[in-house]
Design a protein around this motif. Structure first.
Motif, short mmCIF file in Angstrom:
data_model
loop_
_atom_site.label_atom_id
_atom_site.label_comp_id
_atom_site.label_asym_id
_atom_site.label_seq_id
_atom_site.Cartn_x
_atom_site.Cartn_y
_atom_site.Cartn_z
N ALA A 34 1.01 -1.53 -0.10
CA ALA A 34 -0.15 0.15 -0.39
C ALA A 34 1.01 1.55 -0.10
O ALA A 34 0.38 1.87 -0.69
N THR A 35 2.20 1.17 0.70
CA THR A 35 2.54 2.35 1.01
C THR A 35 3.14 2.74 -0.03
O THR A 35 3.73 3.54 -1.08
N GLU A 36 4.09 1.84 -0.60
CA GLU A 36 4.63 1.98 -2.43
C GLU A 36 3.72 2.10 -3.16
O GLU A 36 4.20 3.00 -3.96
N TYR A 37 2.48 2.27 -3.15
CA TYR A 37 1.21 2.48 -4.38
C TYR A 37 1.53 3.82 -3.95
O TYR A 37 0.81 4.79 -4.95
N ASN A 38 1.07 4.22 -2.96
CA ASN A 38 1.01 5.50 -2.26
C ASN A 38 2.49 6.61 -3.36
O ASN A 38 1.75 7.57 -3.19
#
Lengths: 238, 903
Positions: free
Chosen positions: A162-166
């Motif tokens: 999720a953080t990578e995508y954000n």
């Protein structure tokens, strides 16, 4: 080629710089590449021109004698979202970061290459025109489908946390523009994480590992030393 | 409710400071015995041998074996510091060589006979003071002590044995010590004595006090056991409190003992110390100065009593009040005292009556404060105590007022003389004026005398004049018989009026004297403060202080300032009026280093000529104030107080001047830094603007449109030249920044792989055509560094390779972890570095002998400066296989934590 464009359709660029030689050169270069140019020597004068002529873009020198660059940016940002590109000297990372955090869109370091400057201007203008994000973003071998949250690299689907995508989405939204460490940290990890640079270092290394063709020679996620990162829009490989 | 069990912060602090005291201060262990001959030295040596076996560095500072074989055998293997031999009055004495022990710096020193008095001419009068200095130097000490030498136990011991002990050790020096009791049943000791196991020296010592009687020994043994047990109990209580274990908490008691000039006060003081010990509380010793006791010199006994109280660990307070009980209770309230200790009134019926009145008043107004009335024995031995320890505070002090120096006998003589003279005059006047009028002349003379004399002489003058009047003038003359009632009434009234008036005048004068004395002190201090307030430099401060001391004390003085951090300057300040000899300087240096007064009238190096007071502010030494008083006898408490107040004031002012100086110099530095920065910025701007124009113009030219091949080459040349110039300008400015110390590394987390990649990209054009091997894996630990500086340092190393190795030779860039360091290596396959160049390559403007023309020799010095600004190091070496290798080493700290992954 510039002659074929009607003068009214040419974007107007405001150059604020106290060095006459730089003003002359910039005027020459910009006019040769299809822009109209007005110049100002002082910050005050620049602010007046910005209000009167409503330029499409402003090139602002950080070392003006009358007003500090951040002050000019602050006053501009009170009423306009016009893209501003900073002209700064080398070794002044603090000044660049301050200007970017104060609302500048990008920066070019003197001595600059005119090709590089023109590229930055094009990116800034495109971002300013853009009404809504295109649902699918292409750069090089990377494809990001913002609607379905699908990321593919060279045709292979990549799974991101999720953080990578954000983080990736933030870069995509500001493709071509420099993002300061602080801006990224605030957007992705929240305002309390603004000084936690190590989050960024670690996650950027992970993004490169997953998305770059050669992570040791990144082409997409470029480090702007001491300032931040930039996602470079690369023409799609043939 | 949990509040009830909260550990007392004081107790916690005490436990902590005891635990923390060990690394800085040495630990004291005392082998305590009930008398000579129980085997303390033996036990100490056994413990020392064990410590040595444990690998500690043990030396013998001073051990007296009394020629005993078993004891001598135990000293084997323990190095002994040679004793110091002192010739004194034809006698050769050997003492511990304190300086040699300090210089030897062992871990543990053995010092026998803690209560020993040193030979005259030693640094300290007492051995326990030597030990205190050894402990302060961080050396542990084992020592031996007999219980009768503990200050607070001397009374009890005297009561048992009937002998007064002069060699005493203050209880406070035993406060942090570990006590080990060396116990031997009295029968055993008697047996040892009988079989000749107690040797000559000890026997002589003990025999002095008739100790070797079984009754005595049993009592002494009990005292020793109780002392040791009390100490253990106390440690246990500290622990209990710190650990928050429920138990008998400190009650918040605070004791106060009233101190007077009576020799009996000493007993009260010792009693209170024992009481405070067992209650585990603080205590105060208070002297109430009234007009009555302010007349005449401060009695030696009072000074002695107060010194004793201070030595036993009391906070000493002196207050002035006409009313004894009022003064005492005021101090008690100010200090939250819960119990007041006073002596039981005794002595003559008059003294008893006066004491009872005081006591009644005290009881009436004491409110919530408990009053403890303690019996003190009449004790002629202590009042006539000789100067046992050579304690100078106890000798006769001088007071400020010259006239009060007049002795009692002199005063009585004056009273008799004046009354006699007046009687003679009256004899002449009586026929003219009548016998009743002459009574007025007598009255006048008595009142007049009261202006100069004390109360006793006035009472005498009143009585004498009444009698003389009766005898010589009241009819019938030359008898003491009085004829009529009228004359009888006159006589009675005369006596009462004369006595009361005389007493009143004397009292008023006494009050005035006390006031004047206080006022003189206040004025002297006020003058000093006022004069010091006007001073604007250290020189002026010193001049003012020296002048003021000269005026107030009629003494010469000198000020030795502290040089640098903590060394005393060799020469006194030029404004000083006292010449400091080399010997005096040694004493001053001692006072300076130990933060204690030293020299004359003190316990430290008392044989010096001058009194040396250390000047300290905020715990930082500022110098020493040396004062040479004219008097032979030691200064009074008042004078000593005033002198110390002077020293404190001086220290404050010196500190103020020091702060002012440092503020000024830091302002200057800031100003010059600001100037330097401005200059650098404008040079940078002036050099770079034309370069920017050239670069921009060239790139514009190349873009603008079809150029001829020649034009393309020319434009390329311009671009390359301006690039090179740009790099040079950058290097020059970097060096200037490094030189000026303006470089500020903004340390933040950096990814080494990213660093290598950015640096490589920036020197890409210079390394064109060389095979490049990069080994900078992702996943190396992050380092705290300034990314820009480090990237530039690395870029410079790479550019250096490009300049100094043949084109086309390979370059390797490696980043790896080596222990707690991150290593970034730039290796080439060039000619390598010549041996003589190796140590100097990072010097500014240094260029290797083999270097080609071009280059400034700045690049590598910038690398060094930048890497060091990041807390790293850079090294150059030759590789075994040929070529040079440059290594940047950066410390790797603990990895920062990452936030939990968002869901």
């Amino acid at each position: 080629m510039s002659d074929s464009v009607p003068s009214a359709a040419k974007p107007l660029v405001l150059v604020i710089d106290d060095e006459p030689q730089i003003r002359r050169l910039l005027t020459l270069t910009l006019e040769a590449n299809g822009y109209r140019v007005v110049t100002a020597e002082r910050g005050q004068e620049g602010l007046v021109l910005a209000a009167q002529q409503t330029p499409a873009l402003i090139l602002l020198d950080l070392g003006l004698p009358d007003l500090p660059g951040t002050e000019i940016l602050r006053r501009l940002r009170e009423w306009t979202a016009v893209p501003v590109i900073i002209l700064s000297v080398l070794d002044d990372e603090t000044g660049k970061i301050a200007a970017l955090d104060a609302g500048a869109d990008d920066y070019v370091t003197k001595p600059f290459n005119s090709g590089e400057l023109l590229a930055r201007i094009r990116v800034a203008l495109r971002h300013a025109e853009k009404k809504s994000e295109p649902p699918v973003f292409h750069t090089g071998h990377l494809v990001v489908d913002l609607a379905s949250r699908r990321v593919t690299s060279g045709g292979q689907e990549v799974s991101l946390t999720a953080t990578e995508y954000n983080l990736l989405r933030l870069f995509v939204r500001h493709a071509g523009k420099v993002l300061t460490h602080r801006q990224i940290l605030r957007e992705v990890w929240g305002p309390n994480a603004e000084t936690q640079t190590h989050y960024l270092r670690v996650y950027l290394a992970r993004l490169r590992e997953k998305l770059e063709r050669d992570p040791s020679q990144p082409e997409l996620f470029v480090t702007e030393a001491g300032v931040g990162y930039r996602l470079v829009p690369v023409p799609e490989p043939v | 409710m949990s509040d009830d069990y909260r550990p007392d912060p004081d107790a916690l602090l005490a436990a902590i400071s005891r635990a923390e005291a060990s690394p800085t201060r040495g630990r004291l262990k005392v082998f305590l015995g009930m008398s000579a001959g129980v085997g303390k030295t033996y036990a100490m040596l056994e413990a020392a041998q064990k410590a040595k076996r444990d690998g500690r560095d043990v030396v013998i500072g001073y051990v007296e074996s009394h020629g005993r074989k078993e004891t001598d055998a135990l000293t084997e293997g323990l190095p002994a510091i040679p004793r110091r031999i002192i010739e004194h009055g034809g006698v050769t004495l050997s003492e511990m060589d304190l300086d040699a022990v300090l210089a030897r710096r062992p871990e543990l020193a053995l010092v026998d006979e803690f209560a020993h008095s040193n030979a005259p001419g030693s640094r300290h009068p007492k051995r326990w003071q030597d030990v205190a200095e050894i402990l302060a130097a961080g050396i542990d000490v084992f020592t031996t002590l007999n219980v009768q030498h503990i200050e607070s136990r001397t009374d009890t011991v005297r009561q048992i044995t009937g002998s007064t002990i002069y060699e005493t050790v203050p209880d406070r020096v035993l406060d942090g010590a570990e006590i080990e009791l060396v116990d031997l049943p009295p029968e055993e000791l008697m047996k040892r004595l009988a079989t000749g196991k107690v040797y000559q020296g000890e026997r002589a010592e003990a025999a002095l006090f008739n100790f070797f009687r079984e009754g005595n020994l049993t009592a002494l043994r009990e005292i020793a056991l109780r002392y040791a047990a009390g100490r253990v109990g106390r440690d246990v209580q500290d622990y209990l409190q710190a650990m928050q274990i429920e138990g008998p908490w400190k009650t918040g008691d605070r004791l106060l003992v009233a101190v007077s000039a009576s020799p009996l006060s000493a007993q009260l003081i010792r009693w209170t110390r024992r009481m405070a010990d067992s209650l585990h509380t603080e205590w105060l010793a208070v002297h109430v100065e009234s007009a009555r006791n302010a007349v005449g010199p401060a009695p030696a006994q009072l000074t002695k009593n107060l010194a004793l109280a201070r030595e036993l660990g009391a906070e000493v307070v002196t207050t002035a009040d006409e009313e004894f009980s009022r003064g005492l209770l005021r101090v008690a309230r100010q200090h939250n005292v819960t119990q007041i200790v006073v002596g039981k009134p005794g002595g003559t019926w008059f003294a008893q009556w006066r004491g009872m009145r005081r006591l009644q008043r005290l009881l009436r107004h004491s409110g919530s404060v408990d009053i403890l009335v303690v019996r003190a024995d009449e004790l002629p031995a202590t009042s006539g105590e000789p100067e046992a320890g050579g304690r100078p505070v106890a000798s006769q002090p001088v007071a400020f007022e010259r006239d009060v120096d007049r002795s009692k006998a002199e005063q009585y003589g004056t009273a008799i003389g004046i009354i006699a003279a007046v009687s003679f005059a009256n004899a002449l006047l009586a026929p003219l004026l009548g016998y009743r009028t002459v009574a007025l002349t007598y009255l006048f003379s008595v009142v007049g005398l009261a202006m100069f004399l004390g109360r006793g002489p006035i009472l005498l003058a009143a009585a004498l004049s009444a009698l003389l009047w009766n005898f010589f003038f009241l009819p019938p003359r030359y008898t003491l018989y009085i004829n009529n009632v009228e004359d009888g009434l006159m006589f009675g009234l005369y006596f009462v009026v004369a006595a009361v008036l005389g007493q009143l005048v004397a009292k008023v004068r006494g009050q005035e004297l006390a006031n004047r004395r206080r006022e003189e002190r206040a004025t002297a201090l006020y003058l000093l403060t006022r004069n010091l307030a006007d001073t604007a430099s250290t020189d002026e401060v010193v001049r003012t202080v020296v002048k003021q001391i000269g005026e107030v004390f009629h003494a010469r003085s000198a000020l030795l300032p502290t040089e640098g951090q903590d060394r005393l300057e060799g020469k006194p300040h030029p404004a000083s009026t006292l010449v400091i000899s080399e010997k005096e300087h040694g004493v001053a240096a001692w006072a300076h280093n130990h933060g204690q007064a030293a020299g004359r009238f003190t316990d430290n190096l008392p044989l010096a000529e001058a009194l040396h007071l250390p000047l300290r502010a905020g715990g930082r030494p500022l110098g020493v104030l040396s004062v040479q008083l004219d008097t032979q006898s030691s200064p009074s408490l008042d004078q000593r107080d005033l002198l110390e107040a002077f020293a404190r004031q001086t220290a404050l002012m010196l500190d103020r001047e020091r702060l002012r100086d440092s503020e000024q110099s830091s302002r200057l530095i800031a100003e010059s830094e600001r100037l330097g920065k401005t200059l650098l910025n404008s040079i940078s701007h002036e050099l770079r603007t034309p370069l920017a124009a050239i670069t921009s113009a060239t790139s514009g030219l190349r873009q603008a449109g079809p150029l001829t091949p020649v034009q393309v080459v020319l434009a390329g040349e311009i671009a390359e030249a301006s690039d090179r110039l740009n790099r040079l300008v950058r290097n020059l400015l970097d060096v200037a920044r490094l030189e000026a110390g303006h470089l500020q590394a903004h340390l933040d987390w950096c990814d080494p792989a990213d660093l290598c990649q950015v640096a490589l990209k920036n020197v890409q054009s210079q390394l064109a055509g060389r095979p490049l091997t990069v080994n900078a894996p992702a996943g190396l630990p992050l380092v705290k560094a300034d990314f820009v500086l480090l990237e530039q340092a690395l870029g410079n190393l790479l550019a250096n390779v490009a300049v100094h190795t043949p084109p086309g030779t390979p370059v390797e860039l490696t980043a790896r972890l080596g222990g707690k360091e991150l290593l970034i290596e730039v290796a080439d396959h060039g000619p390598g570095l010549a041996a003589e160049d190796l140590p100097r390559v990072f010097e500014k403007f240094y260029r290797a002998g083999s270097a080609k023309a071009g280059g400034t020799g700045l690049g590598l010095s910038i690398v060094k400066g930048f890497v060091e600004a990041n807390g790293g190091r850079v090294e150059a070496a030759n590789r075994p296989g040929g070529g040079a290798i440059f290594t940047i080493r950066l410390p790797v700290g603990d990895a920062p934590s990452l936030p939990a992954e968002l869901a």
